[in-house]
Design an enzyme around this catalytic site. Structure first.
Site, PDB file in Angstrom:
ATOM      1  CB  CYS A  31      -0.901  -0.073   1.238  1.00 33.53           C
ATOM      2  SG  CYS A  31      -1.664   1.469   1.728  1.00 33.53           S
ATOM      3  CB  CYS A  36       0.371   1.917   4.112  1.00 30.00           C
ATOM      4  SG  CYS A  36      -1.345   1.396   3.930  1.00 30.00           S
TER       5      CYS A  36
END
Length: 104
Positions: free
Chosen positions: A29, A32
């Site tokens: 991600c 993230c």
């Protein structure tokens, strides 16, 4: 950033005396990864008032499913063993701090 998992979630998050900000994250991600320095700075600045941890959704499906986390990153604040706030998506530190004001 400390990591928690299905095995120690209750002890590290639900039983914590401090409010806990959990980032539900994944290696794949990009937003993230973008949040990592923001969360590290937040943990360093607010460590006496707020515990900040990460939970990898791919390795901890029980906790991820229990809190119905579908998007990464999802941030949840736990206080007294209960989720009290949930936010989805990367954000600048200033905005994150504003959103956390009521739990700090």
């Amino acid at each position: 950033m400390p990591e928690v998992g299905d095995a120690d979630f209750a002890k590290e998050v639900l039983a914590s005396e401090l409010p806990v900000l959990v980032e539900f994250t994944a290696d794949w991600c990009p937003p993230c990864r973008q949040m990592a320095p923001v969360l590290s700075a937040l943990a360093a600045e607010e460590g006496e008032r707020l515990k900040v941890v990460q939970l990898d959704v791919d390795h901890n499906p029980e906790t991820t499913n229990a809190y119905k986390v579908l998007s990464m990153p999802t941030f949840m604040v736990f206080q007294g063993g209960e989720p009290v706030k949930s936010m989805v998506g990367a954000r600048p530190k200033r905005r994150l701090l504003e959103e956390l004001e009521d739990v700090l």
